[in-house]
Every structure is written in structure tokens, then in C-alpha cells.
Design a protein around this motif. Structure first.
Motif, short mmCIF file in Angstrom:
data_model
loop_
_atom_site.label_atom_id
_atom_site.label_comp_id
_atom_site.label_asym_id
_atom_site.label_seq_id
_atom_site.Cartn_x
_atom_site.Cartn_y
_atom_site.Cartn_z
N GLU B 492 0.87 -1.16 0.00
CA GLU B 492 0.00 0.00 0.00
C GLU B 492 0.91 1.21 0.00
O GLU B 492 1.87 1.27 0.78
CB GLU B 492 -0.87 -0.01 1.26
N CYS B 494 1.33 5.24 0.43
CA CYS B 494 0.66 6.41 1.00
C CYS B 494 1.56 7.62 0.91
O CYS B 494 2.77 7.52 0.76
CB CYS B 494 0.31 6.17 2.48
N TRP B 495 0.93 8.78 1.00
CA TRP B 495 1.69 10.01 1.12
C TRP B 495 2.23 10.09 2.55
O TRP B 495 1.73 9.39 3.43
CB TRP B 495 0.79 11.22 0.84
N ASP B 497 1.58 12.04 4.79
CA ASP B 497 0.55 12.34 5.79
C ASP B 497 -0.37 11.15 6.03
O ASP B 497 -1.32 11.24 6.82
CB ASP B 497 -0.27 13.57 5.35
N GLY B 498 -0.09 10.04 5.37
CA GLY B 498 -0.85 8.82 5.64
C GLY B 498 -2.00 8.59 4.67
O GLY B 498 -2.56 7.50 4.65
N SER B 499 -2.34 9.60 3.86
CA SER B 499 -3.44 9.39 2.91
C SER B 499 -2.92 8.54 1.74
O SER B 499 -1.77 8.67 1.34
CB SER B 499 -3.95 10.72 2.40
N PRO B 500 -3.79 7.64 1.21
CA PRO B 500 -3.32 6.72 0.17
C PRO B 500 -2.94 7.47 -1.13
O PRO B 500 -3.62 8.43 -1.49
CB PRO B 500 -4.52 5.80 -0.09
N ALA B 501 -1.87 7.03 -1.74
CA ALA B 501 -1.45 7.59 -3.02
C ALA B 501 -1.88 6.62 -4.11
O ALA B 501 -1.48 5.47 -4.12
CB ALA B 501 0.06 7.78 -3.06
N SER B 502 -2.75 7.09 -5.03
CA SER B 502 -3.23 6.20 -6.09
C SER B 502 -2.10 5.93 -7.08
O SER B 502 -1.17 6.74 -7.20
CB SER B 502 -4.43 6.84 -6.79
N HIS B 505 -0.12 8.34 -9.10
CA HIS B 505 0.76 9.29 -8.42
C HIS B 505 2.04 8.64 -7.93
O HIS B 505 2.81 9.26 -7.19
CB HIS B 505 0.02 9.95 -7.26
N TYR B 522 7.28 8.57 0.09
CA TYR B 522 6.05 7.79 0.16
C TYR B 522 6.20 6.86 1.36
O TYR B 522 7.31 6.42 1.68
CB TYR B 522 5.85 6.92 -1.08
#
Lengths: 132, 800
Positions: B492, B494-495, B497-502, B505, B522
Motif C-alpha cells: 500500500e 501512502c503520502w 501524511d498517511g493518505s493513500p497515493a493512487s 501518483h 512515500y
């Protein structure tokens, strides 16, 4: 009638030495000595001096400058001569601006200060003009 | 004895028999033109039966349009009493058959009077067969003449006994280049190629009718040129079967032969080139390419020696590393360019293929050269130059041990093979270089600690190093999928900040869109183990020569540990800072305390001493001069003590700062500095916003100390005559203190020599206040210190 002088200085030694110096002049009478603002203001009320010899730094962290401003607002006719251990010119201006009649270096100019007081005492009390 | 009647009977019978057997048709008519008698031939001629004719009118045998005329003619004939004549004068009239067909016929008519009546007898001869034969004959003759003169087929008539031409057609003249008169004085062997003489046995067989006569042979033209002809012989016999003529038909097949030869040769060449291609394509070594190519070609063209001589790179030396040789010594070795000989070398350098069919007979070669060539068994050669950048890079040579005619096709083939060898050598060298580069790349990748991966234009990860495997916590290379989307099932992304990076990206898709990134972080998490780590990615697109994006390269470094350490370091640094600040605070407070004590106690006491001394002096008067002098010394010593105390107090604690603010304190500092050093010092605070001055208290001490230290440095090192201290507001929310002198400046790099500790101290002090220090010292001299602090104090800074 001799000039009534109140000494405000946090040092008893200085108060004593000034008192000895001023008491040699018949036209001057030292009416009291205070080491902080509260004492000074109480004696001003009580003894009604004509002139306050004011130090810059007072006991208990009090500041001579604050006392000067207080005197200027409550007793506009009372003269103040500053006798300071900060002998520099930059310090003189704020005190004069705040209403002090004169500013002298305590260690090096006290003789001029005595002379200045005696001059004013000889010319009569209550005169508002002074050395600026 | 026969009686008259019997004789008549007999005569009639004889006549009848004659009539019936006569090939001519005979018809008798009376004056009324009624047929009274007709024989079979006549009936057959007109397509009727005899009995149909008897009693019929003669006109039924004549085409309608001639009937009237015929009747007149017949009457005229009768009147003329002429015994006989051919009908119609011209002897030829037209008859009418029962079927309506008209046909030419010849007729003769005679008249006789029988029993007082006129009787006409007409003899008819059917001309239609003759006419048909004549027409056929005429047509045949026409055809024959036409055929004989057909332009593109040569035809001759040969007298079989003399073997000479008796007739020739125009095409044959054109074929041979001789004219008809010349040819009629010649025979076949005057034209036949010496190798294609008349085959006497076959010719005899032809004459005897035992065999056909069909050959392909060469004729030598008048101009010496060779013509290939397809020859077919036939005999013309007379009625007795004797051969009268031999007719020869000659097709010129030279062009066809040439085309066939060319086709055969081209086929062979094509086959050879395909074979060569197949062989060379599989090779990856330039030496093998040369060896195979020269051997194949040598065998194919039957040359004695084939080789490839390559310039060693210096333009002087040439190397023949491989050559094919058959029955002659090979030429493997090192030579010099000049060994080609000047003429050959010049032509080769000009890029011209040099074809030498007969070296021994070459008049342009000297004896020495010929001898040298002979030693090499060099009888004929073709040298094909290969230029590169206008310089002779290699020569492909084909040698024959004896004189040999090289056809244009062969030369073209050599040129093509030479070009192929060159191309394949360059290909193999390029491939070798590529392999080497790839090996180097892989070695480099393998040696790198960072995960490095290269993707194609579709985002497939084709190349990656072992660090890539480790980075992704995979067990081995086999666990690393090629397709990008497969990675989404493994990790998985993520950026920070913890938000997922699709996936679009992620590093590779970003690079494929032309983006270049450096240290892009990442956070990755293994979906199976849950392990988390931070990757710092750098990525860039790979562009082809045309600038199109052909792929992407990316690298990733596991910075988890680094970030943890960095965080710890920052924490520890903050702690240190707090300690420093605290120490600074403690120091400042200690200074304050000492200064106060000095001020309150010592200075006051000393002032009091001076005052008391004055009291004593005034009391003493002039009574005791000795005591007065002692008193003066006391006063002097006390004044000096006061001055010292004041300096110490001031150094410890800028009282003016506390009492009246930074500007006044700086002015006081400047005044003291000037007094002490004799260096003019001015303070300019005109650039200070009034509102800022009131907010200076927290930074005041810091800036005041910086100014103090700066002035100390000026006094010690600068050799200046003036110093300008400037205090000014700077947007946004910054305050600048500048101390500029006109001294000797700080030589570059000598910060550690002059006032080093002072500068370090100033920097530390400013950094603690969230500020910065810059030192400018232009080559022309002078030094400017710019100290800048934010007006709002940093949060961690403890308040006073």
C-alpha cells in the motif's frame, strides 16, 4: 525660609552623605529620606518638600523614573533633581523630558548638584524654573 | 454385218456411253432452249438428276440476271450459223446449281440441224474446283512470302548440295549484320560460332528425313557480336522426294538468354545473400562475421582468396584478421596502406571499387609490382573500399589466381557482401558495446544500496537491482512483478501524511508523464506483513533521441531509520537548545544580579565615600595640607573605582536597555565605544518603525550583545576610523541590526583568524533568537555584519 529637600535613594550611606553635605548650607533643610517610591510619596505628603533629590534605581525594584512621572502628575510644583549613577547623556534626556529640573552624575557631579540646589535655595523656594 | 439400224444403234450406244462417262457436262437444247439431252456430269454439275434436266428450260441452269442475255446470245449464235464457239467469248460464265449456288464454268456450244430443227449442244466444264485451288495456291504463296519476310524471325533457304544460302530474309540480314548480297555468297558455317559448327551428321539426318533439326547456337555477326539463336531446319522436297531446299528458321534468343542468365545469376546471388544473412545474423563476434562471410563468398564465386582488410584506426596500418584461401597462401597479417600501391590506394580512398581482370597483363603495373602480385598468386582481383566519414576504413577483396573476367553482377555482389560484412561487424560491435554497457549498468545497479528500477513506456518494471527486492521486502526477484498494478496488491503506497497515493501518483507513472522528482517521500506498507517503511524516491523520464518518453528510471531509498534518527536528533537538538537557552537565561540573570550588587552596593558606597570626603575636606579647611592631599588621593582612587565599577556593570548588564530601550542603549554603547577607542561611531535608527521599537524587549538583549561584540571586533581587528550602527525594520516582522566599519575587512576564509569566537558567539546568540548573521567583506575593504531577528520571539524561547 530654607528650602525643604527630600532625599530619595536606596542607599542609606548615600542619604547620610548627602544629608551631611546639604546640612552645611543654611538655606537648605533636609526634611527626610526615602528608599523607595511608597516612602517617598508618603514623605512628600507629610513633609511637603520643595525639592526631591531622586536616584534612578530605588529599593525594592522601584524606578526613579516612575516616581518622577508620579510626582509630576500629583505635585507639579515640586522640583526634582536627579542624581544618577548612570552618568551618561542618553539617560539624561528621558528624565528631563519627563519633568526633572536637573540631572547629575551622582559620583562625579554631586558637587555641582549641591551647588545647583543651594543656588535655587538662595533665590527663594517655590520657584519653578531650574536648570534644564 | 451390222445393218444401218444396228450401226446407228451401236453408234448411239457408243455415244451414250461416251456421254455418260465424259467428265464434261454435255447438254443438248432445241431451238426453244428446252433441254433434250443431258449427261450425268452435267446433272451432277448442276446438282440435279438427268431426268429432271430433260425437258427443262436451259435458263434454269443460268442465274436469273443472265437469262435474257443468254437467250439473245443463243439466238444470235443460231442465226450466225456458226458451227461452234466458246460461250461468252471470255470463256467463262456462271452456272446455277439446284441449291441456288452460282459457280464458274466454261462452256462451248455447237449447233446442228437434225430433222430440220436446230439443235444446240453445250459442253460444260465446272471451274469452281480449279478456282478454289488457284485461290488456295495464291493465298499460300502470299502467306509464304509474308512469313518469309516476317521481320523478327530470320529465314534462310540453303542449297543442300552447296551448303550455301540461296535466299535470306530481312530479319536474317538484321540478325547477322550482313546484307542480302553478302549473305547469298555465304553458307551457315560462315556465320556459326567456331564452337557451334554445322553438325554434319545431324544435317545429313535432316536431309534423309530421319531426324528433326533443332538447335540453339551462336552466330557471329559481321560486327563480331554474338547472337544466340534458336534454329529450326526443315527440308523442301520435290515431287520425287528429292530435297530441293533446306529452310532454316532462326529466332534471336539473345535477350532471352541474357535474361535467363541474369535471372539464374540473380537467383543464385539472392540465395547466397539470404544464406549469408542467415549465417551472419546469428553471429555476435566481428571476427566470426568476417570469417564466415569470406568463406561463403569464396566458395560461392569460386575465388581463390577472399578477405577483409580493416584499417587499424591510424590510417596507416591495416589488419587482415581472417581470409578465405583456396590453393593460395592467405594474407592474414598486418600490412601498411601503401602496400596497395599508389594507384589502387588512391582509387580505394576515393571510394571506387577496383576491378582488375588481368593483373599479369596490366600494362599500368611495373615489373616489380607484377612480381609481387605473382608471389601472392594474384592473377585477378576486385577490391571494394568501405569508407567511413570519408576515410578508408576497410577493403573487401576477392582474388583469383589467374586472369578472370569479373562480371558486373559479381562485382555488384562483392560490393553488397562487403557492405553486409561492414554492417554486421558494426552491428556486432555495437551489440558487444551494448552488452558491455548493460553489464556495466547491471553491475552498477547491483552495487547500489538504493533500489533502482527502470520501466518501459507502458510502466512495466523491466530492470531492477537486488536492492529493489530488499526495499520491497520481497524474498527474491521472482516475487517482484513486472506490472505496476500488481504492486498495488503487494504494498500500500501512502503520502507522508498517511493518505493513500493512487497508482497514477506513484513514481514511475509520474516520470512517464514527464515529471522529474527528487527525494519524494512515500510511506509503504506490506499488505501481507503490515510492515511500514518510508521510501524517498527520485525519478525521471527516459527520453529517446526524438525526445519522446520511452520509459522511466526511479530510485528509492529506505529512509525510515534515517527519519527516526533525524527526529531523535531534532528532539535532542531542541533539548540542547532549551539547555542553551536556560543557560543563557541563567547567565543573564547572574549577570543582572552581579551588576545590581555592584551598582547598588559598591557604586553607591563609592559615591557615598566621595561625598563624605567632600564633607571632610570642607570641615578640614586649610588646617592640614597633608590631610587635604591624602583626601584628594582618596577622592581620585574612589573616582577610578567608580569608573571601573561602571564599566563592569555595563558589560554585565546594559541598564540603558532596560531603562530606555535598545536605541538609547545602542547610542550609549556607541558613545562609550568612541570614548574608549577614538573610533567615530554613529547610531542610525531612522529606519526603525515606531511600533517595532516598543516590541524590542525580548530581542533587545540579543541585538545589544551582538552590537557589543561587533564593536569589540572592530576595536580589536578592523583598524577602522568610523563605524555605523544601523537599526531598521525589515518586512516581514524582522529587525535588522547592521554594524559596518571602514576597516581592513575580513579576508576570505579568515573568519577563523579574526574574531572567530566572536562571530560564532554572535551566530549562536542570534540562532537562539531565531535570527541569522551575515558577514560581508568586499575586496575593497570594510566589513558589514547584518544580524536579523524576527520580532515575534520563537516559541521555545523562555520568557524573562
Amino acid at each position: 525660609m530654607p528650602m525643604r529637600v527630600l532625599l530619595v535613594d536606596d542607599s542609606r550611606q548615600v542619604q547620610a552623605a548627602l544629608r551631611a553635605l546639604l546640612s552645611r548650607a543654611p538655606e537648605v533643610v533636609v526634611v527626610g529620606g526615602a528608599e523607595d517610591c511608597a516612602g517617598a510619596l508618603a514623605l512628600i505628603e507629610d513633609r511637603a518638600p520643595d525639592l526631591v533629590v531622586l536616584d534612578v534605581e530605588l529599593a525594592h525594584g522601584d524606578r526613579g523614573y516612575d516616581l518622577l512621572r508620579c510626582i509630576r502628575s500629583r505635585h507639579p510644583r515640586l522640583r526634582v533633581v536627579v542624581l544618577s549613577n548612570f552618568g551618561w547623556e542618553a539617560m539624561r534626556k528621558p528624565f528631563i523630558d519627563a519633568g526633572a529640573q536637573a540631572y547629575f552624575d551622582k559620583a562625579l557631579e554631586f558637587r555641582q548638584a549641591i551647588d545647583w540646589i543651594r543656588e535655587r535655595a538662595g533665590a527663594g523656594t517655590g520657584s519653578p524654573e531650574g536648570r534644564a | 454385218m451390222l445393218n444401218e439400224h444396228d450401226r446407228l444403234e451401236l453408234r448411239e450406244g457408243q455415244l451414250r456411253g461416251m456421254l455418260e462417262t465424259a467428265s464434261e457436262g454435255i447438254v443438248a437444247v432445241d431451238e426453244a432452249q428446252t433441254i433434250v439431252m443431258a449427261n450425268r456430269a452435267a446433272a451432277d454439275m448442276f446438282g440435279r438428276r438427268v431426268d429432271q434436266l430433260i425437258g427443262a428450260d436451259l435458263s434454269c441452269l443460268i442465274p436469273e440476271r443472265f437469262r435474257a442475255r443468254h437467250r439473245i446470245d443463243l439466238a444470235a449464235f443460231g442465226d450466225a450459223e456458226a458451227p461452234a464457239r466458246r460461250m461468252r467469248g471470255r470463256g467463262e460464265i456462271l452456272g446455277l446449281r439446284a441449291g441456288g449456288e452460282e459457280f464458274p464454268l466454261e462452256a462451248g456450244i455447237s449447233q446442228a440441224h437434225v430433222d430440220g430443227k436446230r439443235l444446240y449442244t453445250v459442253v460444260l466444264h465446272d471451274l469452281s474446283e480449279e478456282r478454289r485451288a488457284a485461290a488456295v495456291l495464291h493465298h499460300s504463296a502470299q502467306m509464304l512470302a509474308a512469313t518469309f519476310n516476317v521481320s523478327n524471325v530470320g529465314m534462310v533457304h540453303i542449297d543442300p548440295s552447296t551448303r550455301r544460302f540461296v535466299a535470306v530474309n530481312a530479319a536474317f540480314c538484321a540478325l547477322t549484320g550482313f546484307d542480302e548480297a553478302e549473305l547469298l555468297a555465304m553458307g551457315p558455317d560462315d556465320l556459326n560460332h567456331p564452337d557451334d559448327r554445322l553438325d554434319e551428321a545431324r544435317f545429313q539426318a535432316l536431309l534423309e528425313g530421319r531426324a528433326g533439326y533443332r538447335f540453339e547456337k551462336r552466330l557471329v555477326r559481321k560486327d563480331g557480336g554474338i547472337r544466340h539463336v534458336q534454329l529450326e531446319g526443315n527440308v523442301v522436297r520435290d515431287a520425287d522426294g528429292r530435297v530441293q531446299r533446306v529452310v532454316g528458321v532462326l529466332h534471336d534468343v539473345t535477350a532471352r538468354r541474357a535474361a535467363e542468365d541474369a535471372l539464374r545469376s540473380r537467383d543464385a546471388r539472392q540465395t547466397f545473400l539470404v544464406r549469408l544473412n542467415d549465417r551472419l545474423r546469428r553471429l555476435d563476434d566481428p571476427v566470426a562475421v568476417t570469417t564466415d562471410a569470406v568463406c561463403l563468398l569464396g566458395e560461392f564465386v569460386g575465388a581463390q582468396r577472399v578477405g577483409y582488410a580493416e584499417d587499424a584506426g591510424d590510417g596507416v596500418t591495416i589488419d587482415v584478421t581472417q581470409s578465405y584461401s583456396n590453393g593460395v597462401p592467405d594474407l592474414i597479417g598486418r600490412y601498411r596502406n601503401e602496400d596497395y600501391g599508389p594507384a589502387l590506394l588512391q582509387a580505394l580512398r576515393a571510394g571506387r571499387t577496383v576491378v582488375r581482370p588481368d593483373i599479369a597483363g596490366d600494362a599500368s603495373l611495373g615489373d616489380a609490382e607484377k612480381a609481387a602480385h605473382a608471389r601472392l598468386h594474384l592473377g585477378a582481383s576486385v577490391d571494394v573500399p568501405l569508407l567511413k566519414g570519408g576515410r578508408l576504413a576497410a577493403v573487401f577483396f576477392v582474388h583469383a589466381s589467374t586472369a578472370r573476367h569479373w562480371s558486373a553482377d559479381e562485382v555488384a555482389l562483392f560490393e553488397e557482401v562487403a557492405e553486409r560484412i561492414r554492417a554486421d561487424i558494426e552491428r556486432t560491435r555495437a551489440e558487444a558495446a551494448l552488452r558491455s554497457a548493460k553489464a556495466q549498468l547491471e553491475a552498477a545497479l547491483a552495487s547500489m544500496n538504493d533500489a533502482v528500477f527502470i520501466a518501459d513506456a507502458d510502466g512495466r518494471v523491466l530492470t531492477f537491482n537486488d536492492a529493489f527486492v530488499t526495499f520491497h521486502r520481497c524474498r527474491g526477484r521472482a516475487d517482484c512483478p513486472t506490472e505496476l498494478q500488481c504492486w498495488g496488491e503487494i504494498v500500500e503506497v501512502c503520502w507522508p501524511d498517511g493518505s493513500p497515493a493512487s497508482p497514477e501518483h506513484w513514481a514511475v507513472p509520474r516520470a512517464l508523464r514527464g515529471e522529474t522528482g527528487s527525494n519524494v517521500e512515500y510511506v509503504l506498507r506490506r499488505r501481507d506483513s503490515g510492515e511500514r517503511w518510508v521510501g524517498s524516491y527520485s525519478f525521471a523520464p527516459i527520453r529517446d533521441a526524438a525526445g519522446r518518453i520511452a520509459g522511466a528510471v526511479a530510485s528509492a531509498r529506505d529512509v525510515t531509520e534515517f527519519k527516526r534518527m533525524h527526529a531523535e536528533l531534532q528532539a535532542s537538538h531542541a533539548e540542547l537548545q532549551r539547555l542553551l537557552d536556560a543557560r543563557e537565561g541563567v547567565q543573564e540573570r547572574e549577570r543582572l544580579r552581579i551588576a545590581r550588587e555592584l551598582h547598588d552596593d559598591m557604586q553607591q558606597s563609592l559615591a557615598a565615600v566621595l561625598m563624605e570626603a567632600t564633607v571632610v575636606r570642607e570641615s578640614l579647611g586649610h588646617a592640614d595640607p597633608g590631610a587635604a592631599e591624602a583626601l584628594a588621593r582618596i577622592e581620585h582612587a574612589t573616582e577610578q573605582a567608580i569608573a571601573s565599577a561602571r564599566r563592569i556593570i555595563h558589560d554585565l548588564r546594559p541598564q540603558a536597555l532596560e531603562e530606555f530601550g535598545l536605541v538609547a542603549a545602542l547610542e550609549n554603547l556607541a558613545a562609550q565605544f568612541s570614548q574608549r577607542t577614538g573610533i567615530a561611531c554613529r547610531v542610525d535608527a531612522s529606519g526603525l518603525a515606531a511600533a517595532d521599537e516598543a516590541r524590542l524587549v525580548p530581542q533587545g538583549t540579543c541585538l545589544y550583545r551582538v552590537a557589543q561584540e561587533a564593536l569589540n571586533n572592530v576595536a580589536k581587528h578592523a583598524h577602522a576610523s568610523t563605524v555605523q550602527v544601523t537599526l531598521a525594520s525589515r518586512a516581514p516582522q524582522q529587525l535588522l541590526l547592521s554594524v559596518a566599519d571602514d576597516g581592513i575587512g575580513i579576508a576570505a576564509g579568515s573568519e577563523h583568524r579574526h574574531g572567530a569566537f566572536g562571530l560564532i558567539g554572535m551566530r549562536e546568540r542570534l540562532r537562539a533568537a531565531g535570527g541569522t548573521l551575515q558577514v560581508h567583506s568586499p575586496p575593497g575593504g570594510g566589513t558589514t555584519l547584518d544580524a536579523q531577528v524576527p520580532l515575534a520571539p520563537p516559541e521555545h524561547r523562555p520568557g524573562r
